[in-house]
Write a protein that holds these residues in place. Structure first.
Motif, PDB file in Angstrom:
ATOM      1  N   SER A 106       0.803  -1.228   0.000  1.00 50.03           N
ATOM      2  CA  SER A 106       0.000   0.000   0.000  1.00 50.03           C
ATOM      3  C   SER A 106       0.832   1.272   0.000  1.00 50.03           C
ATOM      4  O   SER A 106       0.277   2.366  -0.094  1.00 50.03           O
ATOM      5  CB  SER A 106      -0.929   0.006   1.219  1.00 50.03           C
ATOM      6  OG  SER A 106      -0.169  -0.131   2.417  1.00 50.03           O
ATOM      7  N   ARG A 122      -2.398   0.102  17.410  1.00 51.93           N
ATOM      8  CA  ARG A 122      -1.881   0.049  16.043  1.00 51.93           C
ATOM      9  C   ARG A 122      -0.561   0.816  15.955  1.00 51.93           C
ATOM     10  O   ARG A 122      -0.409   1.865  16.562  1.00 51.93           O
ATOM     11  CB  ARG A 122      -2.880   0.655  15.056  1.00 51.93           C
ATOM     12  CG  ARG A 122      -4.223  -0.023  14.990  1.00 51.93           C
ATOM     13  CD  ARG A 122      -5.167   0.767  14.091  1.00 51.93           C
ATOM     14  NE  ARG A 122      -5.414   2.106  14.616  1.00 51.93           N
ATOM     15  CZ  ARG A 122      -6.137   3.026  13.981  1.00 51.93           C
ATOM     16  NH1 ARG A 122      -6.674   2.750  12.787  1.00 51.93           N
ATOM     17  NH2 ARG A 122      -6.319   4.213  14.517  1.00 51.93           N
ATOM     18  N   ALA A 135      -0.286   6.148   8.031  1.00 51.07           N
ATOM     19  CA  ALA A 135      -0.704   4.771   7.767  1.00 51.07           C
ATOM     20  C   ALA A 135      -0.669   4.008   9.090  1.00 51.07           C
ATOM     21  O   ALA A 135       0.103   4.344  10.003  1.00 51.07           O
ATOM     22  CB  ALA A 135       0.202   4.109   6.735  1.00 51.07           C
ATOM     23  N   TYR A 136      -1.521   2.968   9.195  1.00 51.19           N
ATOM     24  CA  TYR A 136      -1.658   2.198  10.432  1.00 51.19           C
ATOM     25  C   TYR A 136      -1.454   0.718  10.146  1.00 51.19           C
ATOM     26  O   TYR A 136      -1.762   0.223   9.055  1.00 51.19           O
ATOM     27  CB  TYR A 136      -3.044   2.396  11.045  1.00 51.19           C
ATOM     28  CG  TYR A 136      -3.385   3.828  11.397  1.00 51.19           C
ATOM     29  CD1 TYR A 136      -3.067   4.344  12.649  1.00 51.19           C
ATOM     30  CD2 TYR A 136      -4.029   4.647  10.480  1.00 51.19           C
ATOM     31  CE1 TYR A 136      -3.388   5.656  12.974  1.00 51.19           C
ATOM     32  CE2 TYR A 136      -4.354   5.958  10.791  1.00 51.19           C
ATOM     33  CZ  TYR A 136      -4.032   6.457  12.036  1.00 51.19           C
ATOM     34  OH  TYR A 136      -4.347   7.752  12.349  1.00 51.19           O
ATOM     35  N   SER A 137      -0.916   0.017  11.149  1.00 54.31           N
ATOM     36  CA  SER A 137      -0.715  -1.424  11.001  1.00 54.31           C
ATOM     37  C   SER A 137      -0.806  -2.109  12.363  1.00 54.31           C
ATOM     38  O   SER A 137      -0.357  -1.550  13.374  1.00 54.31           O
ATOM     39  CB  SER A 137       0.650  -1.716  10.375  1.00 54.31           C
ATOM     40  OG  SER A 137       0.907  -3.100  10.343  1.00 54.31           O
ATOM     41  N   ASN A 142       1.165  -5.291   7.133  1.00 52.69           N
ATOM     42  CA  ASN A 142       0.037  -4.810   6.355  1.00 52.69           C
ATOM     43  C   ASN A 142      -0.375  -3.437   6.861  1.00 52.69           C
ATOM     44  O   ASN A 142      -0.658  -3.261   8.050  1.00 52.69           O
ATOM     45  CB  ASN A 142      -1.128  -5.789   6.464  1.00 52.69           C
ATOM     46  CG  ASN A 142      -0.753  -7.182   5.997  1.00 52.69           C
ATOM     47  OD1 ASN A 142      -0.499  -7.403   4.819  1.00 52.69           O
ATOM     48  ND2 ASN A 142      -0.686  -8.130   6.939  1.00 52.69           N
ATOM     49  N   TRP A 143      -0.385  -2.470   5.947  1.00 50.38           N
ATOM     50  CA  TRP A 143      -0.611  -1.085   6.345  1.00 50.38           C
ATOM     51  C   TRP A 143      -1.842  -0.522   5.648  1.00 50.38           C
ATOM     52  O   TRP A 143      -2.027  -0.697   4.440  1.00 50.38           O
ATOM     53  CB  TRP A 143       0.606  -0.230   5.994  1.00 50.38           C
ATOM     54  CG  TRP A 143       1.804  -0.571   6.842  1.00 50.38           C
ATOM     55  CD1 TRP A 143       2.722  -1.540   6.603  1.00 50.38           C
ATOM     56  CD2 TRP A 143       2.157   0.033   8.082  1.00 50.38           C
ATOM     57  NE1 TRP A 143       3.652  -1.580   7.602  1.00 50.38           N
ATOM     58  CE2 TRP A 143       3.338  -0.611   8.537  1.00 50.38           C
ATOM     59  CE3 TRP A 143       1.637   1.057   8.843  1.00 50.38           C
ATOM     60  CZ2 TRP A 143       3.977  -0.279   9.713  1.00 50.38           C
ATOM     61  CZ3 TRP A 143       2.268   1.409  10.021  1.00 50.38           C
ATOM     62  CH2 TRP A 143       3.419   0.750  10.451  1.00 50.38           C
ATOM     63  N   LYS A 144      -2.655   0.180   6.429  1.00 53.47           N
ATOM     64  CA  LYS A 144      -3.827   0.859   5.902  1.00 53.47           C
ATOM     65  C   LYS A 144      -3.538   2.354   5.867  1.00 53.47           C
ATOM     66  O   LYS A 144      -3.168   2.957   6.867  1.00 53.47           O
ATOM     67  CB  LYS A 144      -5.058   0.579   6.774  1.00 53.47           C
ATOM     68  CG  LYS A 144      -6.334   1.223   6.238  1.00 53.47           C
ATOM     69  CD  LYS A 144      -7.537   0.886   7.109  1.00 53.47           C
ATOM     70  CE  LYS A 144      -8.803   1.539   6.561  1.00 53.47           C
ATOM     71  NZ  LYS A 144      -9.990   1.226   7.402  1.00 53.47           N
ATOM     72  N   VAL A 145      -3.733   2.960   4.701  1.00 50.12           N
ATOM     73  CA  VAL A 145      -3.376   4.350   4.482  1.00 50.12           C
ATOM     74  C   VAL A 145      -4.558   5.270   4.744  1.00 50.12           C
ATOM     75  O   VAL A 145      -5.673   4.999   4.315  1.00 50.12           O
ATOM     76  CB  VAL A 145      -2.864   4.553   3.044  1.00 50.12           C
ATOM     77  CG1 VAL A 145      -2.650   6.027   2.742  1.00 50.12           C
ATOM     78  CG2 VAL A 145      -1.579   3.762   2.818  1.00 50.12           C
ATOM     79  N   ASP A 146      -4.301   6.351   5.484  1.00 51.16           N
ATOM     80  CA  ASP A 146      -5.257   7.442   5.597  1.00 51.16           C
ATOM     81  C   ASP A 146      -4.872   8.467   4.532  1.00 51.16           C
ATOM     82  O   ASP A 146      -3.800   9.066   4.595  1.00 51.16           O
ATOM     83  CB  ASP A 146      -5.188   8.061   6.996  1.00 51.16           C
ATOM     84  CG  ASP A 146      -6.257   9.116   7.234  1.00 51.16           C
ATOM     85  OD1 ASP A 146      -6.691   9.736   6.249  1.00 51.16           O
ATOM     86  OD2 ASP A 146      -6.637   9.339   8.398  1.00 51.16           O
ATOM     87  N   GLU A 147      -5.726   8.674   3.554  1.00 51.59           N
ATOM     88  CA  GLU A 147      -5.385   9.489   2.400  1.00 51.59           C
ATOM     89  C   GLU A 147      -5.417  10.993   2.666  1.00 51.59           C
ATOM     90  O   GLU A 147      -5.017  11.790   1.814  1.00 51.59           O
ATOM     91  CB  GLU A 147      -6.332   9.176   1.239  1.00 51.59           C
ATOM     92  CG  GLU A 147      -6.183   7.761   0.696  1.00 51.59           C
ATOM     93  CD  GLU A 147      -4.858   7.553  -0.031  1.00 51.59           C
ATOM     94  OE1 GLU A 147      -4.155   8.547  -0.286  1.00 51.59           O
ATOM     95  OE2 GLU A 147      -4.537   6.396  -0.334  1.00 51.59           O
TER      96      GLU A 147
END
Length: 608
Positions: A106, A122, A135-137, A142-147
Motif C-alpha cells: 500500500s 496500532r 498509515a496504520y498497522s 500490512n498497512w492501511k493508508v489514511d489518504e
C-alpha cells in the motif's frame, strides 16, 4: 565503490550502514560513532535475509529509516530496482541481522514508524514524498493508508513550490517530533530545507507546532551539487542531519531539537537581553571630582550575596580610576564609595608629559581620558580576586595589566591591599580586554585578550606572568556577520551546563561606527572551540543613554548570575553604566536555538 545505505541509532551510538562489492559479491557493514561525527568504532558485518533465510544479494537500499519498537527495530527502505518501487520493511533485534518482511503493497513513498508507540493498539507510520500522510498497522506488515494529507507545502513559507518528504520521527517533549525535507528542483538538482512539526502524542494527527523557518538549508554553493539526505538522528539534545555528497562522502550538521517552546513564535527566539527599566544604574556624581564626568565599563563579581562593581570613572583630571559600588539584586545600587577603589600607581599607567594637553590627540585614547586605569575585569580564583585592566600613560600603546587582592580584603574594602600592578602584554602593541577564566581548564589557567582584530587565547601554568601573553590561539571575526571587523572578550566567561558563556563586544564593517554586544558558548574542555555564537547582536546601542556621550557605544566588562538571572553590565556612550538581564536557562536555550548550523565532513577509516 562504497554505497552509503543509511543511519541508525542504538542507545548512545550512531550507526552508519554501507555496502561494497568485492569479487562480484556485495557485502554490508555497519560502523559506529559516539559523537555523531567520528565513525571509528568497531566495524561489523550485516546480513539481511528473507523469511526463508535467503540472504540479500544487492543491498541497494536507500531512504532507509529505522524505528525502535521495544526490543525490536523496524527498518523501512526503498530499493533502486525499477520493478519494485514500493516501500520495503525488515526487522532486527541487534542491528546486525535483518529479516525482511517484504514489500509494503500500500505504500510507494518513504516512511518511518513512530518509535515505541501505538495508537489504539496500532503502529503508526508517517509517510510521503509530496505531502505527508499517516498509515496504520497491527503487525508491521500490512498497512492501511489514511489518504488525508497532514502536512502540505504552505504558501508564503520556505516550503512554497516544494515537495515534502518524511525525514524521521522521534518522541520529544511528551509529543511526537517529525522532521521533514522540503525539496525543490533547480537546474535538474534538488535543493533541500529541513522543517519540523510537533504532533500530539494522544492524537498523532493533531499538529501542536510547526516551524516557520527552516532548521537548515542547503548552502548556496551546493545547490547544483548532488547533495542528498541520508537520515536524521536525535542525539545528546541535538538533531544531527546526515547528507551524502556525490553518493560517497558523508556530511553532518547539527541543530537544537526544535519544538520545545511549541507555543512561541520564531521572533521570540531571538537571543536578547532585556535592558533594566531604570537604566543607567550608575551615573556620574558631580560631588566627587574623580567621577564627575563619566562612570562606565564596570567589572562585576557576585560574592557574599552581592554583586560588586569596579567601574571606570573620569572626573576633572580626566584620569581614569576605578570606583566601587554593590547591589543585592544585581541592578539596584545599595552602596557606593565616595573614594576610588583603585588608582594609577605605576609609570606605565600614569599620564606622561601632559603639557598643553597634547594627549588629547593621542590615537590610543579610550573613553575620552588622558590615561590611567581603563576597562576593568575581575575574577575570583580560590581566595584571591584578580583584576585585569588596560593601563595607559597617555602616550604609549595601551597594555594588559594585572593586580590582585585577597577576597577578605576586597569585601572589607581594604583598597591599600591591592598587589603591585604588573604588565602582562608585550610593549609596542595595543593589547586590551584581558579576562581570566574562574577555574583551570585541563590543568591550565586560561586568559583571553585582544590584539586587533582577534580574541587571543593563552594557556598558562600560573598567574605570575614571568612571560608576556603570546596569543597561542585565536577566535576571529566573522566576515559575513555583524561582528566582521574586530571583537574582544567582555566579561570573564561564566561556566554553565552548556559551556563557557562569554559576553563579547564587536564592531562590524557593515556598521563601523557602532559597538555592539554578542555572546558565545565555548566548549568546557576546549574554550578555543566555539559551540554557539549569536547571529545577531544581543544589545545594540539604540537607547538614548547609549548615545548621549560617545554615540553608538555599548561596551561590556562584567556579568553575574544572581539566582537564575543573568545580568550583563555595560558602558553606555562611554558615560554611564547600564544593565541588561535574562533568565539564564532561557538565554542558553535561545543561544542553542539560534546557532548557525554548518556542514561537517564525518570522519571514518572506511570512507577515507
Amino acid at each position: 565503490m562504497i554505497n552509503i545505505l543509511g543511519i541508525g541509532q542504538k542507545d548512545d551510538q550512531i550507526l552508519l550502514y554501507y555496502a561494497y562489492t568485492k569479487s562480484g559479491k556485495t557485502f554490508c557493514k555497519v560502523v559506529s560513532s559516539t559523537d555523531g561525527y567520528q565513525f571509528n568504532g568497531q566495524t561489523k558485518y550485516v546480513i539481511a535475509t528473507d523469511e526463508k533465510n535467503r540472504e540479500e544479494k544487492n543491498y541497494d537500499w536507500y531512504k532507509a529509516r529505522i524505528a525502535k519498537q521495544k526490543d525490536t527495530y523496524f527498518l523501512t527502505y526503498k530499493t533502486l530496482s525499477k520493478t519494485a518501487p514500493n516501500l520495503h520493511g525488515a526487522v532486527s533485534s541487534d542491528f546486525l541481522r535483518w529479516t525482511k518482511s517484504g514489500r509494503i503493497e500500500s505504500l510507494k513513498e518513504v516512511g518511518t514508524v513512530i518509535p515505541d508507540f501505538k495508537d489504539k493498539n496500532r503502529y503508526v507510520m508517517y509517510f510521503g514524498e509530496q505531502t505527508i500522510k499517516l498509515a496504520y498497522s497491527g503487525d508491521l506488515k500490512n498497512w492501511k493508508v489514511d489518504e488525508t494529507p497532514l502536512l502540505e507545502p504552505r504558501v508564503g513559507t520556505f516550503e512554497e513550490d516544494s515537495n515534502l518528504e518524511v525525514a524521521g520521527v522521534f518522541q520529544a517533549y511528551d509529543n511526537i517530533l517529525l522532521p521533514y525535507y522540503s525539496k525543490r528542483q533547480e537546474k535538474g538538482k534538488y535543493c533541500y530545507e529541513v522543517g519540523a512539526c510537533l504532533f500530539n502524542r494522544k492524537n498523532p494527527k493533531e499538529i501542536i507546532w510547526r516551524s516557520e523557518k527552516p532548521l537548515w538549508s542547503t548552502p548556496r554553493d551546493l545547490h547544483h551539487e548532488s547533495l542528498k539526505p541520508l537520515g536524521i538522528a536525535m542525539f545528546k539534545e541535538q538533531l544531527i542531519l546526515y547528507w551524502t555528497l556525490h553518493e560517497t562522502t558523508v556530511f553532518a550538521v547539527s541543530c537544537p531539537i526544535p519544538g520545545k517552546h511549541a507555543q512561541a513564535t520564531d521572533k521570540q527566539f531571538n537571543v536578547v537581553l532585556n535592558r533594566y527599566a531604570n537604566n543607567p544604574i550608575i551615573t556620574p556624581n558631580p560631588k566627587n571630582k574623580w567621577e564627575s564626568r563619566a562612570t562606565f565599563n564596570s567589572a562585576a563579581l557576585y560574592e557574599d550575596g552581592k554583586v560588586h562593581f569596579l567601574y571606570r570613572a573620569l572626573g576633572a583630571s580626566d584620569i581614569s580610576v576605578l570606583g566601587y559600588a554593590s547591589s543585592c539584586d544585581g541592578v539596584t545600587i545599595d552602596e557606593r564609595s565616595d573614594l576610588p577603589a583603585y588608582v594609577p600607581r605605576e609609570d606605565f599607567e600614569l599620564p606622561q608629559n601632559l603639557g598643553d594637553h597634547q594627549a588629547i590627540i593621542d590615537p590610543y585614547i579610550s573613553g575620552g581620558g588622558y590615561g590611567g586605569i581603563e576597562d576593568p575585569r575581575i575574577t575570583r580564583i580560590e581566595d584571591t580576586i584578580y583584576l585585569t585592566y588596560v593601563a595607559h600613560n597617555g602616550a604609549s600603546p595601551p597594555r594588559a595589566t594585572i593586580s590582585s587582592i585577597k577576597v577578605e580584603d576586597f569585601l572589607k574594602q581594604r583598597w591599600d591591599k591591592w598587589s603591585k600592578a604588573k604588565l602582562i602584554s608585550a610593549p609596542g602593541i595595543v593589547n586590551k580586554s584581558a579576562v581570566i577564566f574562574p577555574e583551570k581548564v585541563q590543568g591550565k589557567y586560561v586568559i583571553f585578550h585582544r590584539v586587533y582584530p582577534n580574541i587571543l587565547v593563552d594557556y598558562v601554568d600560573d598567574l605570575n606572568f614571568n612571560n608576556y601573553l603570546q596569543g597561542q590561539y585565536f577566535i576571529p571575526p566573522r566576515k559575513t556577520h555583524w561582528d566582521s571587523k574586530k571583537l574582544s572578550a567582555g566579561a570573564p566567561p561564566i561556566r554553565t551546563k552548556d559551556g563557557w558563556l562569554m559576553i563579547y563586544h564587536s564592531v562590524g564593517y557593515q556598521d563601523p561606527s557602532r559597538y555592539k554586544i554578542g555572546a558565545m558558548l565555548l566548549d568546557l574542555e576546549n574554550p578555543t572551540k566555539v559551540l554557539y555564537r549569536s547571529n545577531k547582536p544581543i544589545i545594540s546601542p539604540d537607547a538614548p543613554y547609549e548615545n548621549e556621550g560617545k554615540a553608538g557605544v555599548v561596551y561590556p566588562c562584567g556579568a553575574a548570575v544572581v539566582g537564575d538571572t543573568l545580568h550583563v553590565y555595560y558602558g553606555g556612550g562611554d558615560t554611564v553604566l547600564c544593565a541588561a538581564s535574562q533568565n539564564l536557562n532561557t538565554f542558553l536555550e535561545q543561544m542553542k536555538y539560534n546557532q548557525e548550523p554548518k556542514l561537517q565532513k564525518i570522519q571514518s577509516p572506511m570512507l577515507n
